[in-house]
Write a protein that holds these residues in place. Structure first.
Motif, PDB file in Angstrom:
ATOM      1  N   ALA A 147       0.824  -1.213   0.000  1.00  0.00           N
ATOM      2  CA  ALA A 147       0.000   0.000   0.000  1.00  0.00           C
ATOM      3  C   ALA A 147       0.853   1.257   0.000  1.00  0.00           C
ATOM      4  CB  ALA A 147      -0.927  -0.010   1.214  1.00  0.00           C
ATOM      5  N   ALA A 148       2.040   1.190   0.618  1.00  0.00           N
ATOM      6  CA  ALA A 148       2.914   2.361   0.682  1.00  0.00           C
ATOM      7  C   ALA A 148       3.497   2.739  -0.670  1.00  0.00           C
ATOM      8  CB  ALA A 148       4.041   2.124   1.691  1.00  0.00           C
ATOM      9  N   LEU A 149       3.341   1.860  -1.664  1.00  0.00           N
ATOM     10  CA  LEU A 149       3.757   2.203  -3.023  1.00  0.00           C
ATOM     11  C   LEU A 149       2.657   2.946  -3.771  1.00  0.00           C
ATOM     12  CD1 LEU A 149       5.650  -1.028  -4.185  1.00  0.00           C
ATOM     13  CD2 LEU A 149       6.609   1.108  -3.294  1.00  0.00           C
ATOM     14  N   GLY A 150       1.481   3.088  -3.152  1.00  0.00           N
ATOM     15  CA  GLY A 150       0.395   3.805  -3.789  1.00  0.00           C
ATOM     16  C   GLY A 150      -0.505   2.892  -4.601  1.00  0.00           C
ATOM     17  N   SER A 151      -1.306   3.496  -5.450  1.00  0.00           N
ATOM     18  CA  SER A 151      -2.270   2.767  -6.268  1.00  0.00           C
ATOM     19  C   SER A 151      -1.623   2.283  -7.560  1.00  0.00           C
ATOM     20  CB  SER A 151      -3.457   3.666  -6.608  1.00  0.00           C
ATOM     21  OG  SER A 151      -4.220   3.110  -7.658  1.00  0.00           O
ATOM     22  N   ALA A 152      -1.698   0.981  -7.796  1.00  0.00           N
ATOM     23  CA  ALA A 152      -1.186   0.437  -9.059  1.00  0.00           C
ATOM     24  C   ALA A 152      -1.997   0.939 -10.250  1.00  0.00           C
ATOM     25  CB  ALA A 152      -1.207  -1.091  -9.016  1.00  0.00           C
ATOM     26  N   LEU A 153      -3.192   1.443 -10.006  1.00  0.00           N
ATOM     27  CA  LEU A 153      -4.037   1.950 -11.088  1.00  0.00           C
ATOM     28  C   LEU A 153      -3.612   3.340 -11.541  1.00  0.00           C
ATOM     29  CD1 LEU A 153      -6.637   1.518 -12.822  1.00  0.00           C
ATOM     30  CD2 LEU A 153      -7.881   2.725 -11.003  1.00  0.00           C
ATOM     31  N   THR A 154      -3.192   4.186 -10.607  1.00  0.00           N
ATOM     32  CA  THR A 154      -3.052   5.610 -10.915  1.00  0.00           C
ATOM     33  C   THR A 154      -1.670   6.193 -10.645  1.00  0.00           C
ATOM     34  OG1 THR A 154      -3.941   6.133  -8.725  1.00  0.00           O
ATOM     35  CG2 THR A 154      -5.503   6.088 -10.548  1.00  0.00           C
ATOM     36  N   HIS A 155      -0.766   5.446 -10.028  1.00  0.00           N
ATOM     37  CA  HIS A 155       0.566   6.002  -9.754  1.00  0.00           C
ATOM     38  C   HIS A 155       1.305   6.217 -11.079  1.00  0.00           C
ATOM     39  CE1 HIS A 155       4.536   6.668  -8.085  1.00  0.00           C
ATOM     40  NE2 HIS A 155       4.061   6.590  -6.861  1.00  0.00           N
ATOM     41  N   PRO A 156       1.940   7.371 -11.276  1.00  0.00           N
ATOM     42  CA  PRO A 156       2.595   7.630 -12.564  1.00  0.00           C
ATOM     43  C   PRO A 156       3.864   6.813 -12.799  1.00  0.00           C
ATOM     44  CG  PRO A 156       3.035   9.434 -11.030  1.00  0.00           C
ATOM     45  CD  PRO A 156       2.017   8.547 -10.372  1.00  0.00           C
ATOM     46  N   HIS A 157       4.472   6.279 -11.741  1.00  0.00           N
ATOM     47  CA  HIS A 157       5.766   5.617 -11.894  1.00  0.00           C
ATOM     48  C   HIS A 157       5.821   4.188 -11.368  1.00  0.00           C
ATOM     49  CE1 HIS A 157       7.449   9.358 -13.271  1.00  0.00           C
ATOM     50  NE2 HIS A 157       7.084   9.965 -12.167  1.00  0.00           N
ATOM     51  N   ILE A 158       4.799   3.755 -10.638  1.00  0.00           N
ATOM     52  CA  ILE A 158       4.840   2.412 -10.050  1.00  0.00           C
ATOM     53  C   ILE A 158       3.489   1.747 -10.249  1.00  0.00           C
ATOM     54  CG2 ILE A 158       5.249   1.036  -7.975  1.00  0.00           C
ATOM     55  CD1 ILE A 158       6.703   3.490  -6.806  1.00  0.00           C
ATOM     56  N   THR A 159       3.488   0.631 -10.957  1.00  0.00           N
ATOM     57  CA  THR A 159       2.260  -0.144 -11.108  1.00  0.00           C
ATOM     58  C   THR A 159       2.628  -1.622 -10.986  1.00  0.00           C
ATOM     59  OG1 THR A 159       0.337  -0.519 -12.535  1.00  0.00           O
ATOM     60  CG2 THR A 159       2.430  -0.177 -13.644  1.00  0.00           C
ATOM     61  N   THR A 160       1.714  -2.481 -11.364  1.00  0.00           N
ATOM     62  CA  THR A 160       2.020  -3.906 -11.472  1.00  0.00           C
ATOM     63  C   THR A 160       1.745  -4.325 -12.909  1.00  0.00           C
ATOM     64  OG1 THR A 160      -0.231  -4.427 -10.736  1.00  0.00           O
ATOM     65  CG2 THR A 160       1.502  -4.466  -9.065  1.00  0.00           C
TER      66      THR A 160
END
Length: 517
Positions: free
Chosen positions: A47-60
């Motif tokens: 969760a501390a990496l943010g949202s995989a849907l909307t983060h500009p630099h980190i997703t899955t």
């Protein structure tokens, strides 16, 4: 001077130093999260990496366990790598913080996966309860149904590249040449000659056994790009033409709308009503089409990629055949990027005849040969005219043709970095034992009893330490935290604004009319 060289010279003269200084690039880098014992981490995306849907630099990517790190668009190689490094630093700090005193998860530095559990245990990426988030998860469910989840855990680097003033027609010319000549990249930079036995459990393969639950190809370069990698029997029936935007778009449109019997047998939903896949067509959506390079265009919210291409043309190309280099902390270094720049420029500026179904078939076979046997002495590949030639001779010919592009780039940007990148490529071609794939096998044999997992465990841990030891300011940490928090707020906003039922959203989004102009 040959007609081809005359055309190449004329094209080169049309590219100005300002154009070459205007090259734009970005990197997307996938890595599995692995436990210290070398097995896949089954924990959710932190969760501390943010949202995989909307983060500009980190997703899955495919799985919750597969992180994808994305840079912005950069005019400088150094700035691109610096941003990629900083994103890595932030991710590693989050992984350390969530370890609760235990050994932290690592980012697996190999393209072929770490130890895998049973296929159905590999977790699909989750993107929240919005329609777009749910559709991403259903798409991944479909990929698992069609190809198996293990295949989707392969990781690599995608290199996005553009040059000012290049038309769609010129980008397709580049793409045709790239597909003809990308075997050079597999040879020079392929770094996946071995894999863990868990990846091929229950599957037929031609790999040789090594110690430590390891299989390999003695002269392999990139198993990721071979028959066990991102391949599809269904897609092998597609002879997609890259002769122009219209022919490419029409080929893809047909694959996106034509029902495929094996996928019709799976069905869109299971008896309980849950989705098995987005559709029963040969391709669910555009991203399912595999290839070493793709024409791309930034899309607007809710827009189909094929519509964007048809309406506004090609904006950049996405190179998809680069393995993670396990000897480099962020998977790719500046010299490799500079070689890609001059290689892509060569593909753009040299004569590029139309492709044919026969050539498309020959290129697929060449790719498989180089992936599995690229360092084999005397290996021959098929040319467009049906003749066979030594890989070493063809590659040497192509590298010699790249010399003017290296000079152009160095004159425009200053220094000799591109000439040095080309010289390094020539040395690697002349010495197969210096390729990353050979270095991987040598390191496994010398220090890890031929164990792929043990070598990659050690290399992943060393990479973690290297990146954790780099300077990382409080300002960087706060910026990283703010981006993660903002992405969670944005996901919540999207979910709160949702009004359309999911079934209707899918019906509208997948409508063939949405791909037309």
């Amino acid at each position: 001077m040959s007609e081809e060289n005359k055309r190449a010279q004329a094209a080169a003269l049309a590219v100005t130093p300002d154009d070459l200084r205007g090259i734009r690039r970005g990197i997307e880098k996938e890595s599995l999260r692995a436990r210290p014992n070398g097995m896949l981490a089954l924990t959710p995306h932190p969760a501390a990496l943010g949202s995989a849907l909307t983060h500009p630099h980190i997703t899955t990517d495919y799985s919750e366990s597969q992180v994808e790190l994305i840079t912005g668009v950069h005019s400088s190689v150094e700035a691109c790598l610096q941003e990629l490094t900083e994103v890595h630093q932030g991710v590693y700090r989050v992984l350390d913080q969530q370890s609760c005193g235990q050994e932290a998860e690592r980012l697996w530095v190999g393209s072929m996966p770490c130890g895998l559990p049973t296929d159905e245990t590999i977790p699909l990426g989750r993107y929240g309860k919005s329609n777009v988030g749910r559709s991403k998860s259903v798409y991944r469910m479909g990929l698992g149904q069609r190809y198996g989840r293990r295949m989707q855990t392969i990781s690599g680097i995608h290199y996005n590249w553009s040059l000012p003033g290049v038309s769609s027609e010129q980008y397709f010319s580049l793409i045709r040449n790239f597909r003809r000549h990308s075997f050079v990249l597999l040879y020079l930079f392929g770094a996946s000659p071995a894999l863990c036995s868990s990846f091929v459990e229950g599957r037929r393969h031609e790999l040789k056994a090594l110690g430590g639950h390891t299989f390999y190809m003695p002269y392999g370069t990139s198993l990721r790009m071979g028959r066990l990698g991102y391949q599809s029997d269904a897609q092998s029936s597609l002879a997609v033409s890259y002769n122009c935007l219209d022919s490419y778009a029409d080929s893809l449109h047909e694959a996106l709308t034509r029902p495929y019997p094996a996928y019709e047998a799976i069905g869109v939903r299971n008896p309980g009503g849950d989705y098995n896949q987005l559709s029963t067509s040969l391709l669910q959506i555009e991203n399912e089409f595999y290839g070493t390079i793709r024409p791309k265009r930034v899309i607007q919210a809710g827009e189909r990629p094929l519509h964007a291409l048809r309406e506004r043309g090609v904006e950049y190309v996405e190179v998809r055949c680069m393995d993670l280099d396990p000897f480099v902390p962020v998977g790719i270094n500046a010299q490799t990027i500079r070689f890609l720049d001059l290689f892509l420029l060569h593909c753009l500026l040299t004569d590029s005849p139309p492709d044919t179904p026969a050539e498309i078939a020959a290129l697929a076979e060449n790719q498989h040969l180089v992936a599995a046997r690229g360092r084999e002495p005397g290996l021959k590949l098929m040319r467009a005219d049906g003749s066979q030639t030594l890989l070493s001779d063809w590659a040497a010919e192509l590298l010699a043709q790249c010399a003017p592009m290296a000079r152009m780039l160095d004159e425009a940007q200053g220094g000799t970095a591109h000439a040095e990148a080309l010289a390094a490529a020539k040395r690697t071609l002349a010495n197969p034992n210096s390729t990353p794939s050979a270095r991987v096998l040598r390191a496994m044999a010398q220090d890890f009893d031929d164990s792929y997992i043990d070598f990659l465990r050690q290399q992943s841990e060393q990479t973690r330490k290297t990146l954790m030891d780099l300077p990382y300011s409080e300002a960087q940490a706060q910026r990283f935290k703010a981006q993660a928090e903002a992405s969670l707020v944005e996901q919540a906003r999207i979910e709160a604004a949702e009004t359309l039922p999911f079934d209707e959203y899918l019906r509208q989004y997948l409508s063939p009319a949405r791909m037309q102009v």
